[in-house]
Design an enzyme around this catalytic site. Structure first.
Site, short mmCIF file in Angstrom:
data_model
loop_
_atom_site.label_atom_id
_atom_site.label_comp_id
_atom_site.label_asym_id
_atom_site.label_seq_id
_atom_site.Cartn_x
_atom_site.Cartn_y
_atom_site.Cartn_z
N HIS A 205 77.73 56.14 14.99
CA HIS A 205 78.15 56.48 16.36
C HIS A 205 79.49 55.89 16.75
CE1 HIS A 205 76.70 52.39 17.12
NE2 HIS A 205 77.42 52.42 18.21
C1 UD1 Z 1 78.78 52.30 23.52
C2 UD1 Z 1 79.62 51.06 23.24
C3 UD1 Z 1 79.47 50.67 21.79
C4 UD1 Z 1 78.01 50.50 21.42
C5 UD1 Z 1 77.21 51.74 21.82
C6 UD1 Z 1 75.74 51.51 21.59
C7 UD1 Z 1 81.73 50.76 24.49
C8 UD1 Z 1 83.20 50.88 24.41
N1 UD1 Z 1 81.05 51.33 23.47
O1 UD1 Z 1 79.28 53.35 22.73
O2 UD1 Z 1 80.14 49.44 21.55
O3 UD1 Z 1 77.91 50.28 20.03
O4 UD1 Z 1 77.42 52.02 23.21
O5 UD1 Z 1 75.05 52.70 21.40
O6 UD1 Z 1 81.21 50.19 25.42
N2 UD1 Z 1 75.85 59.76 25.95
C9 UD1 Z 1 74.72 60.45 26.34
N3 UD1 Z 1 73.69 59.75 26.90
C10 UD1 Z 1 73.75 58.43 27.11
C11 UD1 Z 1 74.89 57.73 26.73
C12 UD1 Z 1 75.93 58.41 26.14
O7 UD1 Z 1 74.63 61.66 26.16
O8 UD1 Z 1 72.78 57.86 27.63
C13 UD1 Z 1 76.96 60.48 25.29
C14 UD1 Z 1 78.02 60.97 26.25
O9 UD1 Z 1 78.50 62.19 25.75
C15 UD1 Z 1 79.10 59.92 26.12
C16 UD1 Z 1 78.98 59.47 24.68
O10 UD1 Z 1 77.60 59.58 24.37
O11 UD1 Z 1 80.38 60.41 26.41
C17 UD1 Z 1 79.47 58.07 24.43
O12 UD1 Z 1 78.83 57.12 25.31
P1 UD1 Z 1 79.57 55.72 25.66
O13 UD1 Z 1 78.65 54.82 26.37
O14 UD1 Z 1 80.90 55.97 26.26
O15 UD1 Z 1 79.87 55.13 24.24
P2 UD1 Z 1 78.92 54.85 23.02
O16 UD1 Z 1 79.44 55.62 21.85
O17 UD1 Z 1 77.50 55.02 23.41
N1 UDP Z 2 68.12 51.74 17.82
C1 UDP Z 2 67.03 52.43 18.33
N2 UDP Z 2 66.91 53.76 18.06
C2 UDP Z 2 67.82 54.43 17.30
C3 UDP Z 2 68.93 53.73 16.80
C4 UDP Z 2 69.06 52.38 17.09
O1 UDP Z 2 66.19 51.83 19.00
O2 UDP Z 2 67.65 55.62 17.08
C5 UDP Z 2 68.27 50.30 18.13
C6 UDP Z 2 68.38 49.41 16.91
O3 UDP Z 2 67.11 48.96 16.50
C7 UDP Z 2 69.29 48.29 17.38
C8 UDP Z 2 70.16 48.94 18.44
O4 UDP Z 2 69.50 50.15 18.81
O5 UDP Z 2 68.55 47.25 17.99
C9 UDP Z 2 71.52 49.25 17.89
O6 UDP Z 2 72.22 50.00 18.82
P1 UDP Z 2 73.51 50.86 18.46
O7 UDP Z 2 73.54 51.15 17.01
O8 UDP Z 2 73.53 52.00 19.41
O9 UDP Z 2 74.71 49.91 18.90
P2 UDP Z 2 75.52 48.71 18.21
O10 UDP Z 2 74.54 47.70 17.73
O11 UDP Z 2 76.38 49.28 17.15
O12 UDP Z 2 76.36 48.20 19.34
#
Ligand code: UD1
Ligand code: UDP
Length: 360
Positions: A205
């Site tokens: 992601h």
């Molecule tokens: C964010 C964090 C990243 C973290 C990740 C965990 C920042 C800069 N990035 O990235 O460090 O690893 O969360 O998962 O803070 N979206 C949905 N539903 C949701 C959330 C997001 O559909 O509930 C979609 C939207 O299209 C959105 C995209 O995902 O634009 C990205 O979401 P965003 O929170 O901006 O960044 P993440 O990639 O989730």
């Molecule tokens: N996780 C989850 N369901 C999923 C993928 C990840 O519950 O389908 C959990 C995972 O066990 C871990 C956390 O989400 O605790 C990691 O989140 P993510 O990879 O979104 O973010 P990052 O750690 O890279 O910030």
């Protein structure tokens, strides 16, 4: 002492849960602000339900957006709450925009800041998370570093030794508190018709991977080659950002890969624990696979979790399909004899002890 917990994304909810439990069990005065950075049921509410967490006292409904807009909205809304309901200390976890916004507001208002998972460094400023970590660490009063490596990163940046507390990572607490429950209460392997040690698990992601068509194609091509070579299913619970981009770029999912919406934490722990090998660009997943004794290849050019590499649990392979395959070939033969470097599962307790004692 009044504590404000600010969180907004899936990993923050999971990794903050042991701290929230500690605050609850000691009947401390605290409240939770959810920025709403994540908001889909399976990226947010499911974790509150599965981990039996109290509902946030405030939900800012900030949602998705560009970095500036998302962070700006959070700044405004968090400040409003801190003016009305001023905490003595805030606790934030990790490196998201939510963390940066909360730390910035608290700093400007003279409120103490505790940063959980301080000191991680990829040394790659093109990652939005690296900017967020560095700034938050330099604003914080209590830096809860998970390991000695993280502590040394902070010392090298001139941060006062007396503000740094090596306490392990709360990810270990969360795994230990939930693994048995996940074994008993979930049937995800049956749901996908897979068996223990006979499938690969992938998550991807990171913005710098999945927002770039060429890198996303590289990862997907790697999955195709993986299935051709090993012939076992590849389970791909795909983050919404990744699903959106696969669709937008018109990249088809190859044979052997089963893509589905992200499951909850309990189901995901089972997918991790029973996988033959994990491919990921997630920070938390690199840690959890290491804790659970599952070899991992990391689909990035660097990691802020070098502990996993040093002990032989993880290998950096990037997004080139040939390198992905080579990495899998090496790691699949790796003997699982490493010791988890992220602590003993009492990080949450140490963090709360430290803020109560007011050592900083
Ligand atoms: C964010 C964090 C990243 C973290 C990740 C965990 C920042 C800069 N990035 O990235 O460090 O690893 O969360 O998962 O803070 N979206 C949905 N539903 C949701 C959330 C997001 O559909 O509930 C979609 C939207 O299209 C959105 C995209 O995902 O634009 C990205 O979401 P965003 O929170 O901006 O960044 P993440 O990639 O989730
Ligand atoms: N996780 C989850 N369901 C999923 C993928 C990840 O519950 O389908 C959990 C995972 O066990 C871990 C956390 O989400 O605790 C990691 O989140 P993510 O990879 O979104 O973010 P990052 O750690 O890279 O910030």
């Amino acid at each position: 002492m009044k504590v404000s917990i600010i969180l907004g994304t899936r990993p923050e909810i999971i990794k903050m849960s042991p701290v929230i439990r500690q605050l609850q069990s000691r009947s401390l005065d605290f409240y939770i602000i959810h920025t709403g950075q994540h908001y889909s049921y399976n990226m947010d509410k499911i974790f509150f339900d599965q981990l039996h967490l109290p509902n946030p006292h405030y939900n800012l409904d900030v949602g998705s957006g560009t970095h500036g807009r998302q962070t700006g909205l959070m700044l405004e809304k968090i400040e409003d709450i801190f003016i009305k309901n001023t905490p003595d200390i805030i606790l934030v976890q990790g490196d998201t925009n939510t963390v940066l916004a909360a730390a910035l507001v608290a700093s400007k208002m003279g409120i103490k800041i505790g940063h959980i998972e301080a000191g991680l460094r990829s040394f790659d400023r093109s990652m939005p998370e690296e900017t967020n970590r560095v700034i938050t660490d330099h604003l914080s009063d209590y830096l809860f570093a998970p390991t000695e490596i993280a502590k040394n990163n902070l010392l090298h940046e001139g941060i006062d030794d007396r503000s740094i507390f090596v306490c392990g990572n709360t990810v270990v607490d969360a795994v230990m508190q939930n693994l048995d429950i996940s074994k008993k209460d979930t049937q995800i392997l049956e749901k996908y018709g897979i068996s223990k040690n006979n499938y690969f698990l992938i998550t991807a992601h990171r913005q710098e991977n999945v927002d770039q068509k060429s890198k996303l194609i590289g990862i997907i091509q790697g999955l195709k080659m993986l299935y051709e070579e090993y012939g076992i299913p590849i389970l791909f619970p795909a983050h919404p950002r990744t699903q959106k981009n696969l669709h937008q770029f018109g990249i088809p999912i190859p044979d052997g890969t089963i893509m589905f919406d992200p499951p909850g934490y309990l189901e995901f722990l089972q997918l991790e624990e029973n996988a033959k090998l994990i491919l990921t660009d997630s920070g938390g997943v690199q840690e959890e696979s290491c804790i659970l004794g599952v070899p991992t290849v990391t689909l990035r050019e660097n990691t802020e979790r070098p502990e996993t590499i040093h002990i032989g649990a993880n290998m950096i392979v990037g997004t080139d399909p040939n390198k992905i395959i080579q990495g899998v070939r090496t790691m699949i033969l790796q003997q699982i004899k490493w010791i988890n470097p992220f602590g003993d599962g009492n990080a949450g307790k140490r963090i709360v002890d430290t803020i109560i004692e007011g050592k900083s």
